[in-house]
Design a protein around this motif. Structure first.
Motif: not given
Length: 726
Positions: A237-242, A244-245
């Protein structure tokens, strides 16, 4: 002109087209994310605006706007004003055109402000068509990974170089055009062919055509299913949110990302290059800044809050220095995280890892000296290795550096000796050391005596601007709430531990007895030498330092009893311990224990038998979860974690699963993960799976029998005849 020149132009054209294709494929993937994101953002903005009272428009206009008539007309929120538009607003008695223009302008300014700050939350337990579309679009870019990003960057650069050369060189592809061309054009065309051949040869030697081709394939490949995309999101999830930001442009405050460093230090860090050639992981913006800080400042303490990826930042520094030619690196850490370091470096970089631990550590040390790589060792083992002279070690990394704060301790002296000889040193700690000035100064002195002397002699909490400026050359700390604009709601970490000799002995006895349940809890059978128990204490202590509550789950009552005794002895009573919650505790009593745990003013630990506490209780007061051993049924783990990770939880939840290498834990994880991950991810989103978890799990007895037999064969032990079946 000859065939050779035309062949060069053809090769250059193919290279140019491949580069443009990668850029276009990446652009389409990014646009797909933006298209999927827009309706989610619009809906989130509308919800926010519909909750803002219309009276807030007076704040925007510094009280000049009168909204009483609009409220009487039934428009009570900023969202309703924007939806009404100028025509309906003009129909309200007492509202003139000038007021309408002012009101809409103020409402739009508020809307723009909300749009810039609203967060997008991807709820893995409640997927909707809109969020699924976004996760699927993001999956393409996340799965393509750093290699695709690297290929796009190279492709953009290459297009800018090859395009102009092709424009000039194409003259040679037509005999008649070449004959009719003037002398200057011919000379320019021939020079372009020569330059183009050199450039094409250079890129082929570097393997760039293959990199571009693979990137295009990766960018065009979608997930096998929506479920696969959600499962991958849950794991990364951290890579996805990164990502996305980055695509949405919603980045955290620059000053917070830079740890509120003074401008002169921050500017030096910003211009520091960061080579990603040997790195296999993408960095968030604050992580890239942290790596650049370590490179620009040479000798530093990275004090980011737990969960922000200090290990990833250290690996980024190692990869950059390796690209510059450094060949030897040394990492020293607690024994409980040595295996994690080894696995992370192997997974996140192309660097060679050499564990310096166990009876063969001196041989491993000699091999590392000869062949290079990243040596990973423990504080105790470090004392047995000679300190190198000169600049042979490209970077000396000290994890959990707060454990060497006492200058009189032998481990501290060993670390200080290495730090003194190494030009680049990186200390890492999630403990906010700046609040303990004496201890903090001791760490700083190993890195920079002048900065240490500037901190003064007091021991009061030091949060002043002057203090932050004094330590800025050597210290960087960021907090989650400051730098994660879209917090991953759940972060899972498998904590792989290498069993101690005592643990191994207890485990071998359980295997010989053919006792599957004893094998699962052997790591806690001898608490005084338990590797898992030591790591558990470290997690609880770090959570306590950061003011967080922890819930500890185990399948076994006796394991929880061992944990309770160890925590009571290890914290000296400074951290309250509640429970254990077990099946024999009445339901009403269980809830009272949970309520008392939640009401505790400071850090606290709740102990719970995983099946007793996994259903029916809300434990959202805890933001750290420890699972003492892997569970046979994945649904039990999921439901237990969901007690903390649920509506009402205001902090991201970190889940640490304690696993031992080489034995029953590793076999359980491997056997269960491959067969049940996708199916379980689908099934536990259904009402049937939530109510009857047994329906979606593999057979307990069959799994236990296979693991016992395999472990007996691996260890070469003969089962005792008197032992019962697992």
């Amino acid at each position: 002109m000859g065939r050779g020149e035309r062949d060069v132009v053809a090769r250059g054209t193919r290279l140019f087209e491949a580069a443009r294709a990668v850029v276009d494929d990446h652009g389409r993937a990014v646009e797909a994310v933006r298209a999927a994101l827009k309706p989610i953002q619009d809906a989130a903005v509308k919800r926010e605006l519909d909750a803002i009272p219309v009276v807030r428009l007076q704040d925007v206009t510094e009280g000049r706007l009168r909204v009483g008539s609009v409220e009487k007309g039934g428009l009570r929120t900023v969202g309703s004003v924007l939806e009404a538009g100028p025509y309906r607003l003009r129909q309200i008695p007492g509202v003139g055109q000038h007021t309408v223009d002012q009101m809409l302008a103020a409402a739009r300014r508020l809307s723009e402000a909300v749009y810039e700050t609203v967060g997008v939350h991807l709820d893995v337990d409640r997927p909707e068509p809109s969020t699924t579309a976004l996760v699927v679009a993001l999956h393409v870019l996340v799965e393509a990974g750093p290699d695709a990003r690297r290929a796009v960057d190279r492709a953009v650069e290459l297009s800018g170089r090859v395009g102009p050369l092709l424009d000039d060189a194409r003259l040679v592809t037509g005999r008649l055009r070449m004959l009719l061309a003037g002398r200057e054009k011919k000379a320019r065309a021939l020079a372009a062919v020569t330059a183009l051949q050199s450039l094409v040869d250079e890129t082929e030697r570097a393997g760039l055509p293959e990199l571009l081709a693979q990137a295009s394939v990766d960018l065009l490949r979608g997930p096998s299913s929506d479920i696969a995309a959600w499962v991958d999101f849950e794991l990364r999830s951290a890579e996805y949110y990164s990502l996305l930001a980055e695509i949405s442009g919603r980045r955290p405050d620059v000053a917070a990302v830079e740890g509120f460093l003074p401008d002169e230090v921050a500017e030096r860090v910003r211009v520091q290059p960061l080579d990603d050639t040997h790195r296999r992981v993408s960095l968030r913006g604050y992580q890239a800044f942290g790596a650049r800080f370590a490179l620009a400042q040479h000798r530093v303490i990275l004090g980011d809050e737990m969960g922000l990826g200090k290990t990833i930042q250290a690996i980024a520094v190692l990869a950059h220095l390796a690209a510059e030619g450094a060949s030897h690196f040394m990492i020293v850490c607690p024994a409980s995280v040595l295996v994690n370091w080894t696995r992370e470096i192997e997974a996140r970089s192309a660097l060679r890892v050499v564990p310096l631990h166990g009876p063969d550590r001196q041989y491993a040390f000699a091999d590392w000296k000869e062949r290079g790589g990243v040596a990973v060792t423990t504080f105790d083992s470090l004392r047995g290795f000679p300190v190198w002279d000169g600049g042979e070690v490209g970077l000396f990394v000290v994890d959990e550096a707060h454990s060497v704060k006492n200058p009189n301790a032998k481990r501290s002296q060993a670390v200080a000796g290495w730090a003194e000889r190494c030009g680049r040193t990186l200390f890492m700690t999630g403990t906010p050391m700046e609040n303990r000035v004496v201890e903090f100064r001791n760490l700083v002195r190993m890195l920079d005596g002048a900065v240490a002397d500037s901190l003064g002699e007091g021991d009061a909490p030091a949060g002043s601007v002057a203090f932050r400026k004094a330590v800025a050359p050597v210290y960087l700390r960021r907090n989650q709430e400051d730098v994660l604009t879209e917090l991953p709601s759940l972060q899972r970490t498998d904590e792989w531990e290498e069993l101690s000799a005592s643990d191994e002995e207890a485990y071998r006895e359980a295997v010989r007895a053919g006792n599957f349940m004893a094998m699962r809890r052997a790591a806690y059978a001898r608490p005084e030498k338990s590797a898992k128990l030591e790591r558990l204490r470290e997690i609880v202590q770090e959570a306590a330092v950061n003011g967080q509550k922890t819930v500890v789950f185990s399948n076994f009552r006796d394991v929880l009893g061992v944990v309770r005794e160890a925590l009571a002895a290890g914290t000296g009573g400074s951290t309250a311990v509640f429970g254990p919650l077990t099946g024999s505790v009445a339901a009403e009593r269980r809830q009272r224990i949970v309520d008392d745990f939640a009401a505790e003013a400071g850090p606290a630990v709740l102990l719970a038998q995983i099946q007793a506490a996994g259903v029916g209780l809300n434990i959202q007061a805890a933001s750290v979860v420890v699972i003492c051993e892997p569970q046979i049924k994945p649904t039990i783990e999921h439901q237990a974690v969901a007690r903390a990770h649920r509506m009402g939880q205001v902090r991201p939840v970190r889940v640490h699963r304690l696993l031992a290498t080489g034995g029953v834990d590793e076999r359980m994880v491997r056997m269960l993960e491959d067969k049940t991950r996708l199916f379980d991810a689908y099934a536990r989103r259904s009402a049937v799976a939530e109510s009857t978890p047994d329906a979606v799990d593999v057979s307990d007895t069959e799994l236990a029998r296979r693991i016992v037999e395999e472990e007996q064969a691996r260890l070469g032990v003969v089962r005792k005849e008197s032992a019962g079946h697992p």
